[in-house]
Design a protein around this motif. Structure first.
Motif, PDB file in Angstrom:
ATOM      1  N   GLU A   1      93.304  69.942 -11.695  1.00 54.74           N
ATOM      2  CA  GLU A   1      92.152  69.040 -11.707  1.00 54.74           C
ATOM      3  C   GLU A   1      91.722  68.678 -10.293  1.00 54.74           C
ATOM      4  O   GLU A   1      90.534  68.403 -10.039  1.00 54.74           O
ATOM      5  N   GLU A   2      92.673  68.676  -9.344  1.00 60.55           N
ATOM      6  CA  GLU A   2      92.340  68.319  -7.971  1.00 60.55           C
ATOM      7  C   GLU A   2      91.323  69.272  -7.358  1.00 60.55           C
ATOM      8  O   GLU A   2      90.520  68.882  -6.494  1.00 60.55           O
ATOM      9  N   VAL A   3      91.338  70.527  -7.797  1.00 56.85           N
ATOM     10  CA  VAL A   3      90.393  71.504  -7.259  1.00 56.85           C
ATOM     11  C   VAL A   3      88.972  71.129  -7.669  1.00 56.85           C
ATOM     12  O   VAL A   3      88.034  71.196  -6.854  1.00 56.85           O
ATOM     13  N   TYR A   4      88.799  70.707  -8.923  1.00 59.94           N
ATOM     14  CA  TYR A   4      87.475  70.282  -9.384  1.00 59.94           C
ATOM     15  C   TYR A   4      87.017  69.019  -8.646  1.00 59.94           C
ATOM     16  O   TYR A   4      85.835  68.885  -8.307  1.00 59.94           O
ATOM     17  N   GLU A   5      87.951  68.099  -8.411  1.00 65.88           N
ATOM     18  CA  GLU A   5      87.592  66.864  -7.712  1.00 65.88           C
ATOM     19  C   GLU A   5      87.140  67.152  -6.281  1.00 65.88           C
ATOM     20  O   GLU A   5      86.161  66.564  -5.789  1.00 65.88           O
ATOM     21  N   ALA A   6      87.848  68.066  -5.620  1.00 65.97           N
ATOM     22  CA  ALA A   6      87.464  68.433  -4.257  1.00 65.97           C
ATOM     23  C   ALA A   6      86.099  69.114  -4.250  1.00 65.97           C
ATOM     24  O   ALA A   6      85.269  68.866  -3.355  1.00 65.97           O
ATOM     25  N   ALA A   7      85.836  69.952  -5.256  1.00 63.42           N
ATOM     26  CA  ALA A   7      84.539  70.633  -5.333  1.00 63.42           C
ATOM     27  C   ALA A   7      83.417  69.637  -5.589  1.00 63.42           C
ATOM     28  O   ALA A   7      82.318  69.769  -5.035  1.00 63.42           O
ATOM     29  N   ALA A   8      83.703  68.625  -6.428  1.00 63.89           N
ATOM     30  CA  ALA A   8      82.689  67.608  -6.702  1.00 63.89           C
ATOM     31  C   ALA A   8      82.353  66.810  -5.447  1.00 63.89           C
ATOM     32  O   ALA A   8      81.186  66.471  -5.196  1.00 63.89           O
ATOM     33  N   ILE A   9      83.356  66.510  -4.642  1.00 62.74           N
ATOM     34  CA  ILE A   9      83.122  65.789  -3.388  1.00 62.74           C
ATOM     35  C   ILE A   9      82.233  66.607  -2.456  1.00 62.74           C
ATOM     36  O   ILE A   9      81.376  66.069  -1.744  1.00 62.74           O
ATOM     37  N   ASP A  10      82.418  67.945  -2.490  1.00 65.68           N
ATOM     38  CA  ASP A  10      81.607  68.831  -1.648  1.00 65.68           C
ATOM     39  C   ASP A  10      80.217  69.072  -2.226  1.00 65.68           C
ATOM     40  O   ASP A  10      79.436  69.836  -1.646  1.00 65.68           O
TER      41      ASP A  10
END
Length: 336
Positions: free
Chosen positions: A221-230
């Motif tokens: 899930e952390e990968v999606y969160e990082a992508a959302a921040i970007d």
């Protein structure tokens, strides 16, 4: 003169020059997790493995060896096995156009069902793993429910639904004024094959949806969160994160889909019985008809057909071996 040393982490040992091999490499430590099983533990290991080994020998190895043996005889399945024909059965099958029609139909069925069921089951899995969706358990149950219906029963149900004279589908189309008279979907080879494909997808859809859900839930899930921040949107998350990270599992799911589809039998028996004529024969039904469909039974001939198709299936599956091995390496890299 004193020497200063750096602190070592707990459990680590200092490596000195004497510990190195002549090539300068540190020798590998013994892997204590691979110690031999001894004494009472070995006895318990044999006890627990014995039932599986007996079943494997009785229901896999023995039938395989018996099939190879029978394929060299002209045997009806009853009486002594004494009419040796050598490779005669194989030569006859290779010249049998019905066998090759069955092979073509099997491959068409396998490729079509795999090409349709995998993308739509993936789409359903993506939707069912979204946080905003309510009633996930209900939808998963609805999609998975057809899988618990026996194949023979599913075939009979659709036989009644698609009956050209009094089937529910034709009745609805007539009531809506879309057709003037009922049409028989089993009267044509291609429409009959299409029905087999669609009914198979309807029944097996839930199983592959579960496979995809399991693969999607392994994406951190952390990968999606990082992508959302970007600033990545849902489409970029899907194409740049989800699909590349589940690719290793997707290769294995595709292989399973192809192999399972090549075993089609029950739907052909209940829906088309190989018809119209013999135009929807598949290899499993071809083997069944030769072994048990007509007297005298051609058990040796059917055994040779089974072995020949096994070789064909092995070639098809082996062609994906490189992709599967690469997928396994990618799984280790991605941690899925």
């Amino acid at each position: 003169m004193t020497t200063t040393g750096t602190a070592l982490a707990p459990g680590r040992e200092r490596v000195t020059e004497g510990d190195r091999s002549p090539a300068g490499r540190v020798p590998e430590r013994a892997d204590h997790s691979r110690e031999r099983v001894r004494g009472l533990d070995r006895l318990w290991l044999i006890v627990f493995l014995a039932p599986f080994l007996l079943l494997y020998l009785g229901f896999t190895i023995w039938p395989l060896l018996a099939t190879i043996y029978y394929s060299f005889f002209d045997w009806s399945g009853i009486g002594p096995i004494d009419h040796f024909v050598g490779v005669g059965n194989y030569g006859t099958i290779l010249a049998d156009p019905l066998f090759w029609l069955s092979v073509v139909n099997t491959l068409i069925f396998a490729l079509l069902t795999t090409a349709i069921k995998l993308p739509i089951s993936l789409l359903a899995a993506i939707v069912l793993t979204r946080k905003w969706l309510r009633g996930k358990r209900f939808f998963r149950t609805v999609f998975f429910a057809p899988l618990i219906i026996p194949v023979a029963m599913a075939g009979l149900v659709f036989t009644y639904l698609l009956n050209p004279s009094n089937g529910a589908l034709n009745a609805i189309l007539r009531d809506l004024g879309l057709v003037d008279q009922g049409f028989d979907v089993f009267a044509n080879r291609w429409s009959a094959l299409l029905v087999l494909v669609l009914v198979s997808i309807w029944q097996i859809f839930g199983q592959y949806m579960i496979y995809w859900i399991a693969a999607l839930q392994n994406v951190p899930e952390e990968v999606y969160e990082a992508a959302a921040i970007d600033g990545a949107g849902e489409w970029k998350k899907l194409t740049r994160i989800t699909l590349p990270m589940i690719k290793p599992v997707a290769v294995i799911i595709t292989l399973l889909g192809l192999v399972n589809a090549m075993h089609v039998f029950g739907l052909v028996v209940t829906l088309t019985a190989g018809g119209p004529g013999t135009s929807t024969y598949v290899v499993s039904y071809f083997i069944y008809q030769n072994a048990f469909g007509a007297v005298p039974f051609a058990y040796g001939y059917a055994s040779a057909a089974a072995l020949l198709f096994s070789v064909i299936a092995f070639v098809v599956v082996s062609a994906q071996g490189v992709a599967v091995r690469r997928a396994q390496r990618l799984r280790k890299e991605y941690g899925v």
